[in-house]
Structure formats: structure tokens, C-alpha cells
Design an enzyme around this catalytic site. Structure first.
Site, PDB file in Angstrom:
ATOM      1  N   ASN B 148       0.984  -1.209  -0.193  1.00 14.48           N
ATOM      2  CA  ASN B 148      -0.244  -0.371  -0.084  1.00 14.48           C
ATOM      3  C   ASN B 148       1.296   1.541  -0.074  1.00 14.48           C
ATOM      4  O   ASN B 148       1.889   1.384   0.918  1.00 14.48           O
ATOM      5  CB  ASN B 148      -0.698  -0.019   1.042  1.00 14.48           C
ATOM      6  CG  ASN B 148      -2.316   0.809   0.930  1.00 14.48           C
ATOM      7  OD1 ASN B 148      -1.646   2.440   0.527  1.00 14.48           O
ATOM      8  ND2 ASN B 148      -2.922   1.054   1.656  1.00 14.48           N
ATOM      9  N   LYS B 149       0.253   2.384  -1.384  1.00 19.21           N
ATOM     10  CA  LYS B 149       1.477   3.378  -0.985  1.00 19.21           C
ATOM     11  C   LYS B 149       1.246   4.485   0.268  1.00 19.21           C
ATOM     12  O   LYS B 149       2.375   5.326   0.635  1.00 19.21           O
ATOM     13  CB  LYS B 149       0.964   4.004  -2.256  1.00 19.21           C
ATOM     14  CG  LYS B 149       1.283   3.250  -3.291  1.00 19.21           C
ATOM     15  CD  LYS B 149       2.625   3.609  -3.926  1.00 19.21           C
ATOM     16  CE  LYS B 149       3.292   3.204  -5.162  1.00 19.21           C
ATOM     17  NZ  LYS B 149       3.287   1.917  -5.361  1.00 19.21           N
ATOM     18  N   LYS B 150       0.154   4.297   0.587  1.00 22.48           N
ATOM     19  CA  LYS B 150       0.200   5.136   2.163  1.00 22.48           C
ATOM     20  C   LYS B 150       0.369   4.309   3.202  1.00 22.48           C
ATOM     21  O   LYS B 150       0.003   5.393   4.292  1.00 22.48           O
ATOM     22  CB  LYS B 150      -1.827   5.342   2.251  1.00 22.48           C
ATOM     23  CG  LYS B 150      -2.546   6.616   1.014  1.00 22.48           C
ATOM     24  CD  LYS B 150      -3.181   6.640   1.124  1.00 22.48           C
ATOM     25  CE  LYS B 150      -4.401   7.682   0.271  1.00 22.48           C
ATOM     26  NZ  LYS B 150      -5.787   7.153   0.403  1.00 22.48           N
ATOM     27  N   GLU B 151       1.067   3.186   2.807  1.00 23.73           N
ATOM     28  CA  GLU B 151       1.071   2.323   4.610  1.00 23.73           C
ATOM     29  C   GLU B 151       2.621   2.009   3.972  1.00 23.73           C
ATOM     30  O   GLU B 151       3.770   2.811   3.831  1.00 23.73           O
ATOM     31  CB  GLU B 151       0.841   1.513   4.626  1.00 23.73           C
ATOM     32  CG  GLU B 151      -0.323   1.691   4.552  1.00 23.73           C
ATOM     33  CD  GLU B 151      -1.058   0.313   4.807  1.00 23.73           C
ATOM     34  OE1 GLU B 151      -1.757  -0.235   6.504  1.00 23.73           O
ATOM     35  OE2 GLU B 151      -3.068   0.352   4.196  1.00 23.73           O
ATOM     36  N   PHE B 152       3.268   0.842   4.231  1.00 17.92           N
ATOM     37  CA  PHE B 152       4.539   0.292   4.313  1.00 17.92           C
ATOM     38  C   PHE B 152       5.321   1.032   2.436  1.00 17.92           C
ATOM     39  O   PHE B 152       6.422   1.463   2.694  1.00 17.92           O
ATOM     40  CB  PHE B 152       4.985  -0.948   4.281  1.00 17.92           C
ATOM     41  CG  PHE B 152       4.539  -1.682   5.659  1.00 17.92           C
ATOM     42  CD1 PHE B 152       4.616  -0.123   6.661  1.00 17.92           C
ATOM     43  CD2 PHE B 152       4.800  -2.622   6.093  1.00 17.92           C
ATOM     44  CE1 PHE B 152       4.526  -0.375   7.890  1.00 17.92           C
ATOM     45  CE2 PHE B 152       4.363  -3.008   7.073  1.00 17.92           C
ATOM     46  CZ  PHE B 152       4.694  -1.973   8.546  1.00 17.92           C
TER      47      PHE B 152
END
Lengths: 916, 357
Positions: B148-152
């Protein structure tokens, strides 16, 4: 070798990989894995059934929560994954059938999951509404009054509620349409009910609608869920798998059979190899035994050592220890430097190592050093032993002790050299007479080079001086195995002839067959000449002996004659006539004395006083006499060397020699000519001495007289020194001149050489030994002295010749001496014993009766040490003890003696200080 | 197939016999049932656990302690994130509620995530992960977070490369796994750790397990109402939900009356593309509901009371009195259990929440 091994490694690798391949093929079915699969499949089916059961329970409201369906579905999924994995693991090339079934199973599971989710959601909604239905019904009816309309409504609602429940439980399609009718009727007919009731009714109807909506759906879902083909798919997968598995089992059994077959083949091959190995081992054992014997044999014969690749000794046999004097423990682990002698240069060993490390056999002779420092020589062969890679891993050195051979070779070389350089020429021929070898002496003697004659026969030397019978005899002798010895004349390469003495010995081989002849030859030309010279000198000696003997007796008689003539002379001193007769007689007697003296001079043993003389001085003193002896036509020239050595000779004799030679020269030049007199220092070499057998090497004074006279032929030269040989007219010469010269030269250990050419002249060379001392004394005057010395001492005179005895008695008595006379030694000793006062013994040397003058002198001086001795002698050939001779020879008065001579010598001896 | 048919027949018989016992619990007919074990022999006091829709939590058994410890380390390791400033624990506070109190957690570079963060506690009991159930397992869930780009916002090779530089990890992985540090092993370790996050020993579980005094009468009333209102048709099982999907708005359109739709509002439709799955979400487990405000997938509901009311209206299709709501909320507050021997509590958790990034 390595290629051979490589082949076998390949073969073994091939067999192993074939075995492994077959084994892996048989192991392609893993029963455990198979059981796991079967087990997992039955588990899957069981879990699937349990899941279905839970679904039913949920549907029936027996299970109020979904956790078991979740858990069991996880289990199913897990089992499916595991089965798939195991099947795919089981054999990578899973067939299409199995893979298809796996996919289908997976799809079925996904379908089931999806249905299950829908079922859960639907069931939740359905249950909610179902549970709420009675409450909702109550909530509606509670708000209704009991008027007719409301009662009908209540009844309708209750009926609906009941019908819904029945419908829910029975799934009757008829009821479905009836229910829908009721709902629509309720919705339309009961619009005017109280608001609260109406609101509740709407809620109820919403829930009823939900029930109606999801009831069929859930039944269908239920049906589908329970019949979803997971189990059938699994069964089909199992079926496909089993087909596959059975195929594999079949394959595996085929491969197993193949494996058995291959194993049996391999076993048979191994058996075959073992059989061959056994045979090879047996032959190897035999070979080893043979090798051991060979090694034993080699150890017995040779010096053997083995070194590793580093050169360290790993084995040395007893012979090695014996020759090197090292014991085995001192050798093992060392290298061969332990026996290095230092005889060979480092390059020698480098070359050796280079050879053997490159795998070649090295041969050579090495001089080694034993422990005690002694050197020994070994013929060495070093054999490198190679491993499979061609690298030497050990070296075996086999040596033979050739020390003795080397020594023998040395001896042979020396002997061969001796043969080659031997003075005698040596010719070796084969049994046919073909020359095989000649030595240096031969080439020198004959002028033929070695290469010239090898392969030819000795007939090339034939001079033709021997007839065929001679050679026939020669061959006959040697062919019968005898030694031939003889003299023959051969021809040199240059054509000249020479005499040789030959000894030809046949050489036999072990069977006694003649293989070679060895001829040892000696050039006897020279020897023949020498023999001739010897013969001549022996003749001269014999003549000398003879003439000496005559002269001795003659001398005695002349002594008597002269003695008494002297008395007569004094008697007839005043009477002219008898005096002249006496004088004439005396003159004649004196000439006789000269003759005998010359004869005696020829004999070597003539005693004479030696003195050191400068020949140049003597020649100058003689110059007038020489000139007077020569005719005016002869011209004399002197070439006298400066610093001329002195000679120890008798001056009188020398004068006689010169005069003799000058007169000979004069007689050779009746018509005049030139006479050359020359002196010089000359050293004669050994070579010269060898060539002239009567000459000795050393320093000499050379006196040369060279005339330009008639010269002499060979015949004359042959006899020139013989007494009474003369070429002169009878009245002119005595024939004793040259004999005297010869005697003179020989007496003083000199040498004479005559070179003469008829018609040209003669050259005489006299070589007189150089004197050890160089003080020349002037020639003593022998003039008679008027006053003769006398004395009063007692003198014992001994002589077997009575006349001479009396004459001596007269002389000595005249001179005032007391005299005693004895005729022999016995008398003399008797008189000496009776008369103490005798001071001097005057004795003849040659006396009859065994005891000569010397012996008497010795006995007498032993008895009476103070006694003085003077001996007198004409000539003696008797052997005298050299000691005595040395003691008494200075006191020797030669016969015939005159009175004056005697008087002087007697006084001299008496006045001598006692030196003994 | 035969087995199957046998069961069907047997159950159909039972179905007719037990027709009238469906709604009335107390029967012991299914005591032999396979899915339950152990507690069957316990004396029944006020309720039969077998027929309770809510089941007590049990600690997951047979977990590898080493893997749990390793997973815990990884869970807190910021190296898993691309910028090395974000770990699992950055959003899921283990000292708190296993999530946080933002309606949308702030992800990488302060970007808001699409949905409200669910608690990691008891997440292993969910039948699928995420609000839309797009991950079938915990392992898959991690993959989504990593990518996920917004996560890791990273990938596994990068993570592995970073972790391999850590000698401790190399050693530990080497000890626990044959093949050392791999994506599978990292996921397995974290998932194993997450399986250990079970909040056992809640007051309600003690009540279920026979301690009648574990909860008050009001709370018992709440539980009764919770069942009676039909909440348990969805919120059942150990996790009080979390094991099925449900459309948000069964009786009424939930979204049209509230606000504009977002993509996340489509729910499971985003995963399956199936029209039937529109607005369908996974039913959340209510074990920590008392601690995990705000509520719903968009975090739009701030109190439990409101949530209960909304649920009754849209999902159950009925009216509910404030009194009943209070009872139910009281009941819901008995559900949180303990983690590492410590009772999870709202007060405790709230202190932490203010300090979250």
C-alpha cells in the site's frame, strides 16, 4: 596407466548412475506420501461432511454461531492445499487428468466458500426476521382494538404470521402465492389503522417480505451448498490420482525388474572381475616371488639401494653396507651424499639428476667414499620408477664394485704403456702373421709408422739376406708352438739394413690354439759393435797383462845389470877405456829400461805418482821439445783454452804421450803439413757415454791433435792400440807408442777417440778427467843429486830376488844405514822379532810363499806399530786388500829404482811423522 | 457422497422432531456435537453455553514461542516501511486497543487511509481480513499493507535486504526457519504473533464459563436484549462477529441518507465486482468495541449508543428504546479481555491515543 584408470572410473560412474537412475525410478512411488495423500483425502471428505453438518445445524438454528464453519472451511482449504502440494510433489510431471481435477476441486471449494458466505449472510437476515416475527406481530396486534375490523386484521396478521412460519418450515409453493396475496391485501386494506399500529404493521410486513425473499434463496443455497461437488471432485481427483499412481507403481515395478536385472548383471560382472582379480593376484604373487628371488640374486651380485623422490635412502642391501662401511641405520633416511668422494664435479651430479628426474635411466661410473675415507669405484645404473603421472617416485640404483677392475685397468694401462715405450721393438701378429700392433720402438727402429704396418705381414721388412730355408725353419718352429729365437738382417723403410735379434713366442688361447704371435726384437747392430769393442779391449788387456809380466821380470834383471854397471862405473872411474864400455852398456841397459817402462805404462797397474797438472803449462814447457821433434815442413799451431781445468796425472807420462803423438803425426806427414794442438773443457753427456762404452760421463779436459797426414784405414784403426803393432818401417818404431797412450788414458779413467780419413788426416781426441782439486804443481825435477841423504837407522830389506836384495843392501849400507836382509816374509818376521831397533821395513810386494809385501807390512806394523814401511814393486796382478793398499800405496817405490831415488824415498819415509 | 446423504437424512429426521425447540434453548440433544469440547460436562447454571451465540475466547494453542517473539519484534520494526519510520505498531497500538482512535489513520506522509483501522486483537479469528475481506488470511493482509502506497509502500526484496543486514534477525530466522529470512517466513512470524493476540479472560467470558457473578444484572439484561434484538444473528461466535459478510443497510439505504459515496463505501463489491456485494462489509467482531471508537468502516460514528441505534434501524429493521441501548452498551463493555495479563481498558488506552502520530 592413468588413461586406463580413467576408463574404469568412467565405467564405475556409468554403472553407478545407471543403478541410481533405476533406484530413483523404483522409489518414484513413495508409499508414505501415498498414504498421506489417501489419509488427507479421507480427512478432507470427513471435514467436508462435518462442514455440511454444521451448515445444516445453522440452518436449523441448532448452531447459533458460525465459527465452526469458518474453522472447518479453513481446514478444508488447508487440506486441499496440502493434497495438491503432495500430489504435485509426488511426481513433477503430474498428468493432465490430475491437474484438471485439482483445478476443478479448487473451483468447487471457491464456489462453496462463496455460497457459504451468502448462506451466512442470508441466514442471518432470515433468522433476524424470523425471530422478530412473533414480536412484530404482537407489537402490531397490541395496538389494535377489539372492533370487528381490528379483529379481522388481527386475525389476518396472526394467520400471516402462522402461515409464514409454516411456509418457512415446509417450503410449499402454494403458500408462497397465498402469502403474497395476504401481504398485498394487508397493505391495501389496512391503511386506516392507528398510526402506531400502522407503523408496526409496516415493520412486520418488511420482515415478512424479507422472510419471503430469503426463504427460497436459502433453501436453494442450502441445497446447492450440500450438493456442491467438493466431495465428488475430491473422489474424481482420487480416481485420477490412483490411475496415475497405479501407472507409477507399474512403472516402478518395471524399473525394479530392470534394477534386479542390472544388479544381477553387475554382480556377474563383479564375479567375473573377482575371478580375474584372483587370477591376477595369484600371478602377482608368483611375480613377487620371482621378483624376490631376482632381488635376492641382484643383492647377491650387486650393490643395491633405493631412494625416494627426494633422494633419501629407503633401502640399502648388505653389499652397500659392506662397501661403504656404513651400517643400515646410518644409511636409511640419508641421501647419497654420505658416500660422496668429492672426486666428481658438481656438474656430474647435476647431469645425473637431470637424467633420472626426467625419467631416463642413468649409467656411469662413480667414485665414492666409504666411511673409513677410502675410495671405491662403482659402475652405477640408476633406474627411476615412475608413477602414473610419469613423475619418478623412487630411484633404484644398482652398482657393481669396479674398484679392482679400475686398478686392473690402471695396471693394464701401465703395462700397455710399458709395452709401447719398451726399448725393444714388439710386434704382435695374428696366427696368420698379419701385424696387429707394433710399439713405438718398432716404429723408431724401422721407420715404419704403426698405421703403415698394421694389417701387413712382417715380410715387408725382408732384406733378402736370409734364404727361404731360414724362414721355413722359423715358421715351422713357431707353428708347432715353440719359441723361435734367432738373429736376422732386416730392412728399414728407408732401405737400410740392420741386424736384429728376435724372439717369437706364440700366444695360445684356452684351448691351446695359437691365436697370436709376439715378436720381441732387438736391434743388435750396436751391440755387435760394442761386442767388437769389448773383444778388442779384452785383447788389449790380455796383451797388457802379458807384456806387463815380461816387463816386470825384465825390469828386475835390468835393475841388477844397471846396479852393477854403476858399481863398475865407480870402479873404472879413472880408466878411460873400460869406463866408456861401461857407459855404453849402461846406455843400452837404460834403453831397455825405457822399453820396459813403456810396456809397463801400457799396463794399467803401473804405479805412478799423480799430481795436479795444468795441461796448458805442460804443453808450453814441451813446446821446444815438440818443435825439435818435428820436421821443418810441419807447421804447429796451438789453441789453448783459457781457464782450462786441471788434470790429475803423472807429468812424465804426459810428456811421453805428447811426444809419441807428435812423432806419429810427423811420421804421417812425410811431406809436411799442419799439426793442430788444442785444449778445451768438455763435459761428456750420459748419451755420449752410452754410445762409447769405454767412456764415462763427466767433466773432461779435451786434448786434440789434428794432422793433415796420410790418415788410417779401418784395418789400421782396429789394431792401433795393440802393442808392437806398427805401420812404420822396422827400425823406426817400437809399436808401443799408441799402446802407451791408450794405457795412459785408461789409467787415468779417460777416454780416447780417433777420427781418421785415409788421405786427409787424423784427429785424436784425448779426454782426461777434471781434477777435483785445482792446484797444479810444477813438474818435480828428477835430476840426480850429488849428495844423497843417508842415516844410521836399522832397515830390514825383504826381497825374494837375492841379487836385488844384495843391491839394496849395498845401497843402504853405503848410505850409512844398519841393514838386515830377509828372503821371505817368515824370515822377515823372525828378524823383526829379534831386533827391536829396526825402524823401517823395505819390502818387495811380489813374493813367493803366500805372504806378499802388503800382508807382511800389515803383520809387521801390527807387532811393531812404530815401524815405518816402504814397499817396492814392478808390477802386480795379485788382488790386494783395498784397506791395506790404501794404507801402504803412498809408500811404494817402483822398480827398477836407482840409488838416488831409493835414498830420497827411504829418508822421506823415515822422517815422516807417525800419522797412524 | 454416501456419508453426505446419510447426514442429510439423519438431520431431516431430527428437523421434524425438534421443530418446536428451535427458539427455546435448554435442550441437550446436541450434546455430542463435534465442534464443542471440554465444557459440555460443566454444570449448567443460568445458561447452556452450547446454545449461546457468543463463545468464550481461548488462547491459541501450539504457537511457537520463538516465532511469536520474532513476530512481535517485526511488528514493531520500522524497517518494514520504506521510510523506516512506520511499523505495524504505528497504527495498531498493542498497549491500547490494537488500533487507534482516529476515524481514518494517517498513513505515509500524513495521507489519510481509506477506512477506519480495525484492531489487531483477535484479528486471527476473523474469517477474512479487512473491512472488505480482500485478504483471506493474516499473511495476505500483511502483503496489502506492505504494498500500500499510503502504508509501507515497499516490496519484499527491499525488506528482506534490510533485515538481512541485522545479525540478530539472520540468527533468529536461521534458528526458526530452514530457509532463513524470506517473505513467507516474515509473514509467518508476524501472523503467528498476531494469533497470540487473543484478549481472554473478559468478565463476560467468565460469566459464560459459569461465573454468574462476573457481570451485573444490567449487563445480563443487556446480553439478553443483544440476543433478543437479533444482534447475535451476525455478532456471534468467539469474536462476537467477524466471521461473515453483511450488507450495510438491509432495511434501509444507509448511504443515500447520510453523505456522498466513496469508493470504500462499495465494500466487498470492490473485491468481487458482484452487484450483490455492493455495500457489503465484513461484520466486525465486537470484542473490543467498547475501546475502539470511532465506529463503522468510515469511522463516522463516535459512540456505541449511536452505533447500536443505527444497527437496529438499518440492519435489524426495528425500533429500540434508549433504555435497551443502555443495557446493550453495558453488556458490550463486559467483552474486552486481557492482553499479557493486563485488562484492556478505555482509560488506559485513551491516555496513549493523544500521543499517537
Amino acid at each position: 596407466m592413468s588413461q586406463f584408470r580413467f576408463k574404469y572410473v568412467l565405467l564405475a560412474w556409468g554403472a553407478l548412475s545407471a543403478l541410481s537412475f533405476l533406484y530413483i525410478k523404483t522409489q518414484s512411488i513413495d508409499p508414505d506420501q501415498h498414504n498421506h495423500i489417501i489419509d488427507s483425502i479421507s480427512q478432507f471428505k470427513q471435514v467436508d461432511a462435518v462442514l455440511n453438518q454444521h451448515i445444516l445445524e445453522i440452518r436449523l438454528g441448532l448452531l447459533p454461531y458460525y465459527d465452526p464453519t469458518v474453522d472447518n472451511f479453513f481446514k478444508l482449504k488447508k487440506l486441499q492445499t496440502r493434497i495438491t502440494k503432495m500430489m504435485q510433489q509426488l511426481h513433477s510431471d503430474t498428468t493432465i487428468a490430475v491437474n484438471q481435477n485439482i483445478t476443478l476441486l479448487k473451483l468447487a471449494l471457491a464456489q462453496k466458500r462463496k455460497m457459504l458466505e451468502t448462506f451466512k449472510s442470508t441466514n442471518a437476515m432470515l433468522n433476524n426476521s424470523l425471530h422478530y416475527l412473533p414480536i412484530a406481530t404482537t407489537q402490531v396486534t397490541d395496538h389494535l382494538s377489539y372492533n370487528k375490523q381490528d379483529v379481522v386484521l388481527r386475525q389476518s396478521i396472526n394467520t400471516l404470521s402462522r402461515d409464514i412460519m409454516v411456509y418457512y418450515l415446509t417450503s410449499e409453493i402454494k403458500r408462497d402465492s397465498k402469502l403474497n396475496h395476504t401481504i398485498s391485501m394487508l397493505e391495501s386494506d389496512f391503511m386506516d389503522v392507528p398510526a402506531a399500529a400502522h407503523k408496526n404493521l409496516s415493520i412486520l410486513l418488511a420482515h415478512v417480505k424479507i422472510i419471503l425473499k430469503y426463504k427460497d434463496q436459502i433453501d436453494t443455497l442450502m441445497q446447492q451448498l450440500l450438493t456442491v461437488s467438493t466431495t465428488q471432485r475430491m473422489d474424481k481427483l482420487l480416481q485420477a490420482y490412483l490411475i496415475e499412481y497405479n501407472k507409477m507403481v507399474q512403472h516402478a515395478s518395471i524399473y525394479r525388474s530392470l534394477l534386479y536385472g542390472f544388479s544381477i548383471l553387475l554382480l556377474a560382472y563383479i564375479g567375473y572381475i573377482l575371478f580375474h582379480l584372483n587370477r591376477a593376484a595369484a600371478s602377482l604373487r608368483r611375480t613377487i616371488t620371482d621378483l624376490n628371488y631376482q632381488k635376492f640374486a641382484m643383492d647377491q651380485h650387486a650393490i643395491v639401494s633405493i631412494t625416494d623422490s627426494e633422494g633419501k635412502i629407503t633401502y640399502a642391501n648388505q653389499k652397500f653396507c659392506d662397501i661403504s662401511h656404513h651400517n643400515i641405520t646410518e644409511l636409511i633416511g640419508k641421501d647419497h651424499r654420505i658416500t660422496k668422494s668429492g672426486f666428481h664435479p658438481a656438474s656430474f651430479y647435476e647431469e645425473m639428476w637431470l637424467t633420472i628426474t626426467s625419467g631416463k635411466v642413468w649409467r656411469g661410473q662413480i667414485q665414492n667414499c666409504a666411511k673409513d675415507g677410502s675410495h671405491y669405484c662403482v659402475d652405477t645404473t640408476i633406474v627411476p620408477f615412475m608413477d602414473d603421472d610419469g613423475i619418478p617416485y623412487q630411484y633404484v640404483a644398482i652398482r657393481t664394485d669396479i674398484t679392482e677392475i679400475k686398478k686392473a685397468e690402471q695396471r693394464l694401462r701401465i703395462q700397455a704403456t710399458a709395452l709401447r715405450v719398451a726399448a725393444n721393438s714388439i710386434v704382435i701378429t695374428n696366427q696368420k702373421g698379419i701385424i696387429q700392433w707394433v710399439n713405438d720402438a718398432f716404429t723408431q727402429l724401422t721407420g715404419h709408422s704403426r698405421d703403415d704396418v698394421i694389417g701387413k705381414t712382417p715380410s715387408i721388412q725382408k732384406s733378402g739376406k736370409q734364404d727361404t730355408a731360414f724362414y721355413q725353419n722359423l715358421w715351422q718352429t713357431i707353428l708347432t708352438g715353440k719359441v723361435w729365437h734367432g738373429e736376422l738382417i732386416n730392412r728399414r723403410k728407408d732401405g737400410s739394413f740392420y741386424s736384429e735379434e728376435q724372439t717369437i713366442s706364440p700366444v695360445h688361447d684356452v684351448q691351446g690354439k695359437i691365436t697370436h704371435f709376439i715378436a720381441i726384437k732387438q736391434d743388435i747392430t750396436e751391440r755387435q759393435q760394442t761386442e767388437e769393442a769389448l773383444r778388442r779391449s779384452q785383447k788389449m788387456e790380455a796383451i797388457g797383462q802379458l807384456s806387463g809380466g815380461i816387463a816386470h821380470d825384465f825390469n828386475n834383471q835390468l835393475g841388477i845389470i844397471l846396479g852393477y854397471l854403476d858399481f863398475l862405473k865407480t870402479l873404472y872411474h879413472s880408466d878411460e877405456k873400460p869406463r866408456k864400455w861401461v857407459e855404453t852398456a849402461t846406455k843400452a841397459a837404460l834403453r831397455c829400461t825405457d822399453l820396459t817402462r813403456q810396456l809397463l805404462a801400457f799396463s794399467r797397474h803401473q804405479s805412478a805418482e799423480k799430481e795436479i797438472i795444468d795441461l796448458n803449462t805442460s804443453l808450453r814447457e814441451l813446446a821446444t821439445m815438440v818443435a825439435r821433434s818435428l820436421t821443418p815442413e810441419v807447421e804447429v799451431q796451438y789453441f789453448l783454452a783459457d781457464d782450462l781445468w786441471s788434470a790429475e796425472i803423472n807429468a812424465g807420462e804426459f810428456q811421453d804421450v805428447i811426444l809419441n803423438l807428435v812423432i806419429n803425426a810427423r811420421d804421417a806427414m812425410p811431406g809436411g803439413g799442419q799439426l793442430l794442438i788444442e785444449t778445451s773443457n768438455k763435459t761428456l753427456s750420459e748419451d755420449y757415454a752410452e754410445l762409447n762404452f769405454d767412456a764415462e760421463a763427466g767433466d773432461y779436459i779435451q786434448l786434440m791433435l789434428s794432422d793433415t797426414g796420410t790418415g788410417m784405414d779401418k784395418e789400421t784403426l782396429e789394431h792401433i792400440f795393440e802393442p808392437f803393432f806398427t805401420t812404420k818401417p822396422k827400425d823406426k818404431g817400437t809399436g808401443l807408442g799408441m799402446a802407451m797412450v791408450y794405457g795412459f788414458v785408461k789409467r787415468y779413467h779417460g777416454h780416447i777417440k780417433i777420427y781418421s780419413e785415409p788421405g786427409l788426416g787424423t784427429t785424436m781426441r784425448l779426454y782426461l778427467p777434471r781434477s777435483a782439486t785445482s792446484e797444479p804443481a810444477s813438474i818435480a825435477s828428477t835430476d840426480e843429486q850429488k849428495n844423497l841423504p843417508g842415516g844410521s837407522e836399522s832397515i830390514l830389506i825383504v826381497d825374494d830376488e837375492l841379487d836385488l836384495l844384495k843391491l839394496a843392501d849395498h845401497y843402504l849400507s853405503d848410505l850409512g844405514y844398519q841393514t838386515h836382509t830377509a828372503e821371505n816374509a817368515g824370515q822377515a818376521m823372525k828378524i823383526l822379532a829379534e831386533n827391536d831397533r829396526i825402524s823401517l821395513l823395505f819390502s818387495d810386494v811380489v813374493m813367493p810363499g803366500g805372504t806378499n809385501g802388503y800382508e807382511l807390512a800389515r803383520q809387521a806394523t801390527e807387532r811393531k806399530p812404530a815401524l815405518k814401511v816402504l814397499l817396492t814393486s814392478g808390477f802386480t796382478s795379485k788382488v790386494v786388500d783395498p784397506d791395506i793398499l790404501a794404507r801402504f800405496s803412498p809408500h811404494l817405490l817402483s822398480k827398477p829404482y836407482r840409488k838416488a831415488e831409493m835414498a830420497q824415498r827411504i829418508r822421506l819415509v823415515l822422517d815422516e811423522k807417525d800419522t797412524r | 457422497m454416501k456419508l453426505h446423504t446419510k447426514y442429510v437424512l439423519k438431520l431431516l429426521k431430527l428437523f421434524t422432531v425438534l421443530l418446536f425447540f428451535v427458539c427455546w434453548p435448554g435442550s441437550n440433544v446436541f450434546a455430542h456435537d463435534m465442534h464443542q469440547s471440554g465444557n459440555a460436562s460443566q454444570p449448567v447454571l443460568t445458561l447452556n453455553l452450547l446454545h449461546e451465540p457468543i463463545q468464550p475466547l481461548r488462547q491459541t494453542e501450539n504457537l511457537n514461542a520463538g516465532k511469536v517473539a520474532l513476530g512481535e519484534n517485526l511488528f514493531h520494526d520500522t524497517r518494514l516501511g520504506r521510510d523506516e519510520n512506520m511499523a505495524c505498531a504505528s497504527c495498531h497500538f498493542l498497549t491500547g486497543n490494537g488500533a487507534n482512535h482516529r476515524h481514518h489513520t494517517l498513513g505515509r506522509n500524513g495521507a489519510e487511509l481509506d477506512v477506519n483501522t480495525l484492531t489487531v486483537f483477535n484479528s486471527s479469528l476473523n474469517h477474512q481480513q479487512f473491512w472488505d475481506g480482500r485478504a483471506l488470511t493474516l499473511q495476505q493482509q500483511i502483503n496489502f499493507v506492505v504494498a500500500n502506497k499510503k502504508e509501507f509502500a515497499t516490496d519484499w526484496p527491499s525488506i528482506i535486504k534490510k533485515l538481512k543486514q541485522d545479525e540478530g534477525y539472520t540468527k533468529t530466522f536461521g534458528k526458526l526457519y530452514n530457509d532463513g529470512i524470506t517473505a513467507d517466513n516474515i509473514r509467518d512470524a508476524i501472523a503467528t504473533f498476531e494469533r497470540s493476540l487473543i484478549t481472554t479472560n473478559s468478565r463476560f467470558d467468565r460469566y459464560l464459563l459459569g461465573d454468574a457473578e462476573a457481570i451485573t444484572d444490567d449487563e445480563k439484561e443487556g446480553y439478553y436484549l443483544f440476543k433478543a434484538y437479533g444482534c447475535t444473528v451476525c455478532h456471534q461466535g468467539r469474536n462476537v462477529g467477524g466471521n461473515l459478510f453483511m450488507k450495510l443497510g438491509v432495511f434501509k439505504d444507509y448511504f443515500s441518507e447520510r453523505r456522498e459515496l466513496t469508493k470504500a463505501d462499495l465494500g466487498r463489491f470492490n473485491v468481487t465486482g458482484d452487484e450483490a456485494d455492493r455495500y457489503v462489509f465484513r461484520v466486525p467482531g465486537l470484542r473490543l468495541v467498547a475501546l475502539t471508537a470511532p465506529y463503522f468502516h468510515d469511522g463516522s460514528v463516535t459512540t456505541m449508543e449511536e452505533a447500536v441505534k443505527l444497527m437496529a434501524k438499518y440492519q435489524l429493521g426495528r425500533e429500540i428504546s434508549q433504555q435497551d441501548v443502555d443495557y446493550i452498551v453495558a453488556f458490550l463493555k463486559t467483552l474486552p479481555g486481557e492482553y499479557k495479563g493486563k485488562r484492556l481498558a478505555e482509560e488506559h488506552q485513551q491516555q496513549k491515543s493523544d500521543t499517537t502520530p
